[in-house]
Design a protein around this motif. Structure first.
Motif, short mmCIF file in Angstrom:
data_model
loop_
_atom_site.label_atom_id
_atom_site.label_comp_id
_atom_site.label_asym_id
_atom_site.label_seq_id
_atom_site.Cartn_x
_atom_site.Cartn_y
_atom_site.Cartn_z
N ILE A 19 5.07 -6.93 0.76
CA ILE A 19 5.55 -5.60 1.17
C ILE A 19 4.73 -4.52 0.49
CG2 ILE A 19 7.53 -4.02 1.21
CD1 ILE A 19 9.35 -6.49 1.29
N GLY A 20 4.43 -4.72 -0.79
CA GLY A 20 3.61 -3.76 -1.51
C GLY A 20 2.22 -3.63 -0.91
N VAL A 21 1.64 -4.76 -0.49
CA VAL A 21 0.33 -4.73 0.17
C VAL A 21 0.42 -3.95 1.48
CG1 VAL A 21 -1.45 -6.14 1.27
CG2 VAL A 21 -0.42 -6.89 -0.89
N LEU A 22 1.46 -4.21 2.27
CA LEU A 22 1.66 -3.51 3.53
C LEU A 22 1.82 -2.01 3.32
CD1 LEU A 22 4.09 -5.99 5.34
CD2 LEU A 22 1.71 -5.52 5.97
N LYS A 23 2.51 -1.62 2.25
CA LYS A 23 2.69 -0.20 1.95
C LYS A 23 1.35 0.49 1.73
CE LYS A 23 6.06 1.09 -0.82
NZ LYS A 23 6.94 1.12 -2.01
N VAL A 24 0.48 -0.17 0.99
CA VAL A 24 -0.83 0.42 0.71
C VAL A 24 -1.68 0.50 1.98
CG1 VAL A 24 -3.01 0.09 -0.52
CG2 VAL A 24 -0.84 -0.26 -1.71
N ALA A 35 6.38 -0.48 6.60
CA ALA A 35 6.51 -1.11 5.29
C ALA A 35 7.73 -0.57 4.54
CB ALA A 35 5.25 -0.89 4.48
N HIS A 36 7.99 0.73 4.73
CA HIS A 36 9.16 1.34 4.09
C HIS A 36 10.45 0.71 4.61
CE1 HIS A 36 11.80 4.44 2.40
NE2 HIS A 36 12.38 4.50 3.58
N ASP A 37 10.52 0.46 5.93
CA ASP A 37 11.71 -0.14 6.51
C ASP A 37 11.89 -1.59 6.04
OD1 ASP A 37 12.39 2.14 7.88
OD2 ASP A 37 11.42 1.54 9.75
N ILE A 38 10.79 -2.32 5.96
CA ILE A 38 10.86 -3.71 5.49
C ILE A 38 11.32 -3.75 4.04
CG2 ILE A 38 9.54 -5.82 5.06
CD1 ILE A 38 7.66 -4.97 7.33
N GLU A 39 10.82 -2.81 3.23
CA GLU A 39 11.24 -2.73 1.83
C GLU A 39 12.73 -2.44 1.73
OE1 GLU A 39 9.65 -0.51 -2.19
OE2 GLU A 39 9.74 0.68 -0.34
N ALA A 40 13.22 -1.52 2.55
CA ALA A 40 14.65 -1.17 2.51
C ALA A 40 15.52 -2.36 2.90
CB ALA A 40 14.91 0.01 3.45
N ILE A 93 7.24 -6.11 -5.48
CA ILE A 93 6.66 -5.16 -4.52
C ILE A 93 5.61 -4.29 -5.22
CG2 ILE A 93 7.13 -3.15 -3.06
CD1 ILE A 93 9.91 -4.45 -2.49
N ALA A 94 5.94 -3.83 -6.42
CA ALA A 94 5.00 -3.02 -7.19
C ALA A 94 3.73 -3.80 -7.52
CB ALA A 94 5.67 -2.52 -8.48
N ALA A 95 3.87 -5.09 -7.83
CA ALA A 95 2.70 -5.93 -8.11
C ALA A 95 1.79 -6.01 -6.89
CB ALA A 95 3.14 -7.32 -8.54
N GLY A 96 2.39 -6.10 -5.71
CA GLY A 96 1.61 -6.12 -4.47
C GLY A 96 0.86 -4.82 -4.26
N GLU A 97 1.53 -3.70 -4.53
CA GLU A 97 0.88 -2.39 -4.40
C GLU A 97 -0.30 -2.28 -5.36
OE1 GLU A 97 3.13 1.33 -3.63
OE2 GLU A 97 4.89 0.13 -4.16
N THR A 98 -0.08 -2.68 -6.60
CA THR A 98 -1.14 -2.60 -7.62
C THR A 98 -2.36 -3.41 -7.21
OG1 THR A 98 0.49 -2.29 -9.38
CG2 THR A 98 -1.69 -3.06 -10.04
N ALA A 99 -2.11 -4.63 -6.74
CA ALA A 99 -3.22 -5.50 -6.33
C ALA A 99 -3.95 -4.95 -5.12
CB ALA A 99 -2.69 -6.90 -6.04
N ALA A 100 -3.21 -4.43 -4.15
CA ALA A 100 -3.83 -3.89 -2.94
C ALA A 100 -4.65 -2.64 -3.24
CB ALA A 100 -2.76 -3.58 -1.90
N LEU A 101 -4.15 -1.79 -4.11
CA LEU A 101 -4.89 -0.59 -4.49
C LEU A 101 -6.21 -0.96 -5.17
CD1 LEU A 101 -2.01 1.70 -5.83
CD2 LEU A 101 -3.51 2.19 -3.87
#
Length: 347
Positions: free
Chosen positions: A75-80, A110-115, A317-325
């Motif tokens: 999900i974090g990757v999708l957000k990025v 991604a926001h909807d999937i996270e929610a 989710i945050a770990a996914g965002e960090t990796a994708a960024l």
């Protein structure tokens, strides 16, 4: 502090050519050993019209690995990707990767999937009842059925709650995989043959349930004369269907580690199973890496496969965002390389 490992893979041809495309067309798309009288579920691979090859925005195929609650990193990757306006044209997923991938393929944000994930329903889909309680209910009935020489259900959970979760959260107009606005495949394994099965058509919810049916934990899903289980057994990082499209392959890996663990960290049956699964999946994923152009590896090794507590999910989710960024420069470089590699011919 969350860290990320990004591994751009060298040596794969980025330009889509007629030879590359034709060699992958309709590749072993359901079972590797399909019988002549069975109709396989084929991956549709676009062909190149040599009379008219137009330089268009490069296509990106996203591969989402299995990994239980660690899959929240997807999900974090999708957000990025969504925030950076990087469009995904094809999704290939195994287990939780198939579940999250199906929601994304249905164009949920991604926001909807996270929610949806954080409201507790995702954890309930995988574990509708606490595992300890489920064992107390299941084991006596299993023994009783065996004593009576009857066939007991093979798995703690039926897995139907996973299918219900998918059906509830995907728009009703998308019942079958082929109806999804973003091409999508889910990977499972045929227990009878041991062959990988690529679901590229048919009921979305049932395909995702099959892909998520971890042996012993969930019962196999019957599909025709096949009994399907979690695809992670043979293809936890399903890059082959993505590569077959000729697109750039962006793979999100969840088991890229086999660090030494303290014996006390897997004292219970579930912890023990988690550790064994992690070792197996790391080995399985390793075989798929050469088909990827960019690999994203969120740091999620600290989470159990069943870690569906809200705070743990937020961290994953945050770990996914960090990796994708951290991977963005590599993703953009590969996209730009493919753009410049493709010719423009019109008549």
């Amino acid at each position: 502090m969350l860290a990320a490992t990004i591994a751009p893979v060298q040596g794969r041809e980025l330009a889509l050519t007629s030879d590359a495309t034709s060699s992958h067309t309709s590749t072993s798309a359901t079972a590797d050993t399909a019988k002549p009288d069975e109709t396989p579920s084929l991956v549709t691979v676009p062909t190149v019209d040599q009379a008219r090859v137009v330089q268009s925005p490069p296509k990106l195929a996203l591969v989402l690995a299995g990994g239980g609650a660690r899959g929240l990193a997807h999900i974090g990757v999708l957000k990025v990707l969504e925030r950076e306006k990087i469009h995904v044209d094809f999704i290939s997923g195994t287990s939780v990767g198939a579940l999250i991938g199906s929601l994304s393929a249905a164009r949920l944000s991604a926001h909807d999937i996270e929610a949806i994930a954080l409201d507790g329903k995702l954890g309930k889909a995988f574990f509708p009842r606490a595992a300890v309680i489920q064992e107390i209910i299941y084991l006596p009935s299993y023994v009783c059925m065996r004593v009576l020489q009857l066939k007991p259900a093979l798995g703690l959970y039926s897995g139907k709650s996973i299918a219900k979760f998918v059906k509830k959260n995907i728009p009703a107009k998308y019942k079958n995989i082929e109806q999804l606005p973003t091409p999508f495949v889910a990977i499972s394994v045929d227990l009878s043959t041991g062959a990988k099965f690529v679901h590229s058509k048919g009921n979305i919810a049932k395909a995702v349930q099959a892909s998520c049916s971890v042996p012993f934990l969930y019962r196999p899903v019957k599909e025709g004369n096949r009994y399907m289980v979690d695809g992670g057994i043979s293809s936890n990082l399903p890059t082959a269907p993505a590569e077959a499209t000729g697109a750039i392959v962006l793979a999100v890996r969840l088991h890229g580690y086999t660090e030494k663990e303290n014996r006390n960290s897997f004292d219970t049956t579930l912890e023990f199973a988690d550790r064994v699964t992690s070792i197996l999946m790391a080995s399985v994923e390793e075989k798929s890496l050469t088909s990827a152009d960019v690999i994203i590896e969120p740091k999620v090794e600290q989470f159990d496969l069943g870690a569906f507590k809200r705070e743990e999910m937020i961290e994953a989710i945050a770990a996914g965002e960090t990796a994708a960024l951290a991977a963005l420069p590599d993703i953009r470089r590969v996209l730009n390389n493919k753009m410049s590699a493709q010719p423009r011919l019109e008549h």
